[in-house]
Design a protein around this motif. Structure first.
Motif, PDB file in Angstrom:
ATOM      1  N   GLU A 495      11.248 -64.493 -83.343  1.00  0.00           N
ATOM      2  CA  GLU A 495      10.270 -63.727 -82.570  1.00  0.00           C
ATOM      3  C   GLU A 495       9.476 -64.729 -81.752  1.00  0.00           C
ATOM      4  O   GLU A 495       8.790 -65.601 -82.297  1.00  0.00           O
ATOM      5  N   ASP A 501       3.953 -59.638 -84.870  1.00  0.00           N
ATOM      6  CA  ASP A 501       5.362 -59.287 -85.024  1.00  0.00           C
ATOM      7  C   ASP A 501       5.427 -58.091 -85.977  1.00  0.00           C
ATOM      8  O   ASP A 501       5.369 -58.244 -87.199  1.00  0.00           O
ATOM      9  N   ASN A 504       9.752 -57.492 -87.498  1.00  0.00           N
ATOM     10  CA  ASN A 504      10.471 -58.235 -88.534  1.00  0.00           C
ATOM     11  C   ASN A 504       9.678 -58.292 -89.840  1.00  0.00           C
ATOM     12  O   ASN A 504       8.443 -58.158 -89.861  1.00  0.00           O
ATOM     13  N   ARG A 559       3.420 -65.236 -85.910  1.00  0.00           N
ATOM     14  CA  ARG A 559       4.482 -66.240 -85.974  1.00  0.00           C
ATOM     15  C   ARG A 559       4.084 -67.544 -85.286  1.00  0.00           C
ATOM     16  O   ARG A 559       3.206 -67.582 -84.419  1.00  0.00           O
TER      17      ARG A 559
END
Length: 732
Positions: A495, A501, A504, A559
Motif C-alpha cells: 500500500e 489503509d 489490507n 503504513r
C-alpha cells in the motif's frame, strides 16, 4: 548452693522440667534456661557474631548472611532514559544455613515467593550453590575469586548457600528475606539423637538419651538458646526426666509403674533434733495454671509457615501460656501437644512433699512412687538430701495413656496457604532489530533494539553481545520485561498511499498467548500508540480483533511510518512482528562498533548456560541514523528543456509538531543525491545542497549527449555517517 540457685532459675524459666534440670546432682547443666524459638529461625540476620542455628530433620530456616559483595549496578550499554530494563541491581552473597552438616537444600523462597522448586529450577536470574557443611569442603569459587585463595573462608562444618549475581529487580532492588527448606537428616531423628548432639555441641558430657524414641519431623536451635533451655523444650514434646547415676546423666521418659510404695510411717523424719516438715497432697493455687495453652510451630502442609494451635484447660483463670516451638509439626500433632500440656498442668497442680529417712536416698528425679493409703501415683520432681533426711517434692501423674490417647479434638485443620505457583522458565525468544529512529532522543550512535519474550513462566534473561565473531561476549545487561512479539500468518499486501489503509489487514500469532493486543482510536494511533514493526516496515494499527488464543487480526493501518515507505512491498508470511513499546524493549547504543560490522547477540535465561544458547547475527546498518526519504517530490520541464525538481526535507529528529520553527536538519550538512534514469541509456547523478535542483539543457547534453526524455527521477538525502538514505521517486 549452685544446685539450689539453678533450681530456682529453672523453675522460673523452664517450669517444672526446668526445676528438674536445675536440681541435677553436681550441676551438670549449670546454665540459664533460655529456650529456642521459632522466631529465631524465621528472621534473617546480618549481625556480626549472630549464631547460626543447628537444624534437625526437615525444616525451613532463613539463616544469616556470612559474606556479600554488596549491591552491583548493571545495565551498561542499555537505555537509561526510558527504554525497557534501565538500571538493574544484583548481589552475590553467602548465607549460613545450619551449624551442623545437612543432607541438602530443597525449595528456596525469597520474600515468601518460591524462587527454586524441589527439582532445583530457578525462577530468577542468577546462580546458587549449596554446601552441606562437611569438615573438608572447599571454599566457593566466587569467594576465592573475590577474596583470593589465601583469604577465602571455606566455612567448614557449616552448611551454607552462595547466590551469585542474584538479580534484585523482583525484590525492590534489595536483598530479600530468604527461606530454605533444609534436609538436615535423611529421616526424622529421635529426640534422643537431637539431645545428644546438643550436649556434644555445648562441650558437655553426652548423656544416655537412648530412651527418648519419639521422632520430630524438624527442629532447630538458634538465637541465644541455651543447652538447658533446649533440653527443657524437648521435654515438652516428649516428657522425660534427667537422672544421674554416679556422674552419668540419663534422660529417661516417665514410667507409669511405681518404683516404690512409701509407708505412711516413714513420712516424716528427723534431721538431728528437728523433725522435717511433710505435707499431704494439696492443690496448687489456680493462678499457677494457665487456662489456655498456645503452641506456635512450623507447618509443613503450609510450606513451613507459622502455625498456631490452642487448647483450653479447666483452670479458673483466663491466662494464656504460649510456647513458640522451632519444630515442624502437623496441625493435629500441635493440637494434641497443646491439649496434653493443658491437661498435665491441671493434674500437676496436686503436689506433695515428703521427708523420709536416709534409707530412701536411692529415689531419683522422675521416679514414680505411691504413698500408703493414697490412690494416686506421684512423680518425683525434686530429690535432695538435707542432713540424713531425704526431701522429696512430687506432683500427681496422670499416666502415659492419658497423654497419648487419640480423641476427635486432635483432628485439626492447618488452614489454607496462599497459592505460590512455580514454573521453570522456558527458552527465551529474542528479536534483534536495527530500526529507524521512532523516538526523538537525539541519538548519535548506531542502535539496536532488543525484544525478548517466552512462556508464561518467563522472568528474565541476560543479553550478551559479541563483535569479534563470537570469540568473546560482553553483557549488555538484564532483560526483565517481556516484549510483545509474534509472527505473521499471511502476507501483508503493498500500500503506497499516505492515508489510512482500510483495504489490507494481517493476522498475527503471538509468542506468549497471555499477551494481548488492543484497539485504539485514530487520535491515539496518530499520537504514537500501537506502533509495530513487521519485517522492515513500521506501521500502526487501529483495530486488533482476537481470532484465537494469542492470535489477532490487525486492520485500519498507517503504513510506512518513520521513513519505511520503501518496505511496504515485498512482505512474506512468517515475518517477525514486534510491538514497539519502549517500556518493553531494551536499546543498546553501540558507539564503539563500526557500521557494517557483524554483531552476534544471545539471550541467556536463569537455567541456561551461555555456551548452549545459539546467537543471532545482524549486520549493524545504523538504521536509526539513516535519513528519511524526502517528501512531495515535484518535477516540471521548462520550455527550453530545463528540468526543475523540488521536494520537502524530512528529519529523523524533531519528530513532533514544532510551532513557528523549522524541523532540525539532523545531519552534519544538507546534501541530496538526485538520480535520473532514462528509459534508454545510463542513469546520471546530480548533487544538491538545498531542496530544489534545476538541470539545464547544457548540463543534460554534457552528461548524456542529448536532452533527457522520459525518465524516472529519485531524490535521497545523504548522511555523513551512513551515506545515502532511501529515495523518493517520480517520473519526468
Amino acid at each position: 548452693m549452685a544446685t539450689t540457685i539453678l533450681s530456682a532459675i529453672g523453675a522460673a524459666e523452664g517450669g517444672q522440667v526446668g526445676a528438674s534440670l536445675g536440681s541435677i546432682a553436681g550441676g551438670l547443666i549449670d546454665n540459664v534456661l533460655t529456650q529456642p524459638s521459632a522466631a529465631a529461625l524465621r528472621v534473617q540476620s546480618a549481625a556480626y557474631g549472630e549464631a547460626i542455628p543447628r537444624l534437625y530433620g526437615t525444616i525451613r530456616v532463613s539463616g544469616g548472611i556470612l559474606w556479600s559483595t554488596g549491591l552491583k549496578e548493571e545495565g551498561s550499554g542499555l537505555d537509561k532514559l526510558g527504554g525497557g530494563g534501565g538500571r538493574t541491581y544484583s548481589t552475590s552473597l553467602a548465607i549460613g544455613i545450619s551449624a551442623r552438616p545437612i543432607c541438602g537444600v530443597g525449595r528456596i523462597w525469597a520474600d515468601g515467593k518460591l524462587i527454586r522448586d524441589a527439582s532445583g529450577n530457578l525462577s530468577v536470574a542468577g546462580a546458587i550453590r549449596t554446601y552441606a557443611g562437611s569438615e573438608d569442603q572447599a571454599a566457593d569459587s566466587l569467594i576465592v575469586a573475590v577474596e583470593g585463595a589465601v583469604g577465602a573462608p571455606a566455612y567448614r562444618g557449616l552448611a551454607y548457600a552462595v547466590f551469585e549475581n542474584l538479580q534484585l529487580g523482583d525484590f525492590a532492588n534489595r536483598v530479600p528475606q530468604f527461606g530454605f527448606e533444609v534436609f538436615a537428616n535423611a529421616a526424622a531423628p529421635t529426640l534422643g539423637v537431637v539431645a545428644s548432639d546438643l550436649f556434644a555441641a555445648a562441650g558437655a558430657a553426652v548423656p544416655d538419651a537412648s530412651a527418648l524414641v519419639a521422632r520430630v519431623d524438624g527442629y532447630g536451635v538458634g538465637g541465644g538458646a541455651t543447652l538447658g533451655g533446649a533440653i527443657a523444650q524437648l521435654a515438652l514434646i516428649e516428657p522425660h526426666d534427667p537422672a544421674v547415676s554416679g556422674t552419668q546423666l540419663r534422660l529417661r521418659p516417665p514410667c507409669d509403674a511405681p518404683t516404690a510404695t512409701i509407708l505412711e510411717a516413714d513420712a516424716g523424719a528427723y534431721a538431728g533434733a528437728r523433725r522435717a516438715e511433710t505435707h499431704a497432697w494439696r492443690n496448687v493455687a489456680p493462678q499457677r495454671s494457665a487456662q489456655q495453652i498456645e503452641i506456635g510451630y512450623f507447618d509443613p502442609a503450609r510450606d513451613y509457615q507459622a502455625g498456631q494451635q490452642r487448647a483450653t484447660g479447666a483452670g479458673a483463670t483466663r491466662t494464656t501460656k504460649h510456647y513458640d516451638l522451632p519444630a515442624a509439626l502437623t496441625a493435629g500433632a500441635a493440637r494434641t501437644l497443646a491439649e496434653r500440656i493443658a491437661r498435665d498442668a491441671e493434674v500437676a497442680r496436686a503436689t506433695r512433699t515428703l521427708a523420709l529417712p536416709y534409707a530412701w536416698v536411692g529415689i531419683e528425679v522422675g521416679d514414680m512412687v505411691r504413698v500408703e493409703d493414697d490412690p494416686r501415683i506421684w512423680r518425683v520432681r525434686r530429690a535432695a538430701l538435707d542432713g540424713m533426711v531425704v526431701a522429696l517434692e512430687m506432683e500427681a501423674w496422670a499416666g502415659s495413656a492419658a497423654r497419648t490417647a487419640a480423641s476427635p479434638a486432635t483432628l485439626s485443620d492447618p488452614g489454607r496457604v496462599a497459592p505460590n505457583p512455580f514454573a521453570a522458565q522456558g527458552p527465551t525468544v529474542l528479536r534483534v532489530l536495527d530500526l529507524p529512529a521512532f523516538i526523538d532522543d537525539g541519538g548519535t550512535s548506531p542502535r539496536l533494539w532488543l525484544a525478548v519474550s517466552g512462556d508464561s513462566a518467563w522472568r528474565a534473561a541476560e543479553i550478551l553481545a559479541s563483535t569479534d565473531g563470537g570469540t568473546s561476549y560482553a553483557s549488555l545487561g538484564l532483560a526483565r520485561t517481556r516484549a510483545v512479539i509474534g509472527t505473521t500468518l499471511g502476507v501483508l499486501a503493498d500500500e503506497t498511499g499516505d492515508r489510512w489503509d482500510e483495504l489490507n489487514s494481517v493476522e498475527i500469532s503471538l509468542v506468549n498467548t497471555d499477551d494481548w493486543l488492543t484497539s485504539a482510536s485514530s487520535e491515539a494511533v496518530l499520537a504514537g500508540q500501537n506502533l509495530a514493526a513487521i519485517g522492515g516496515e513500521l506501521l500502526a494499527y487501529r483495530n486488533a480483533d482476537a481470532t484465537g488464543p494469542g492470535r489477532f487480526r490487525l486492520s485500519g493501518l498507517l503504513r510506512g511510518r518513520f521513513g519505511t515507505e520503501f518496505a511496504t512491498a515485498g512482505h512474506m508470511s512468517g515475518e517477525g512482528f514486534t510491538l514497539l513499546d519502549p517500556a518493553r524493549l531494551l536499546r543498546a547504543d553501540l558507539g564503539g562498533v563500526s557500521l557494517g560490522a557483524s554483531v552476534k547477540v544471545k539471550a541467556v535465561g536463569p537455567m541456561e548456560t551461555a555456551s548452549a544458547v545459539s546467537a543471532q547475527s545482524i549486520v549493524l546498518a545504523g538504521a536509526n541514523l539513516r535519513p528519511f526519504a524526502p517528501a512531495h517530490l515535484a518535477i516540471t520541464r521548462d520550455a527550453d528543456g530545463t528540468i526543475r525538481m523540488s521536494w520537502i526535507r524530512r528529519s529523523r529528529i524533531g519528530l513532533g509538531w514544532p510551532d513557528g520553527t523549522d524541523v532540525p536538519l539532523g545531519e552534519a550538512s544538507e546534501q541530496y543525491l538526485v538520480t535520473l534514469t532514462p528509459a534508454i541509456g545510463l542513469a546520471r547523478s546530480y548533487y544538491a545542497s538545498q531542496e530544489t535542483l534545476a538541470i539545464t539543457p547544457s548540463q543534460q547534453i554534457a552528461q548524456t549527449g542529448a536532452l533527457v526524455g522520459a525518465a524516472q527521477a529519485s531524490v535521497a538525502q545523504v548522511s555523513a555517517i551512513v551515506g545515502v538514505g532511501p529515495a523518493t521517486t517520480g517520473n519526468i
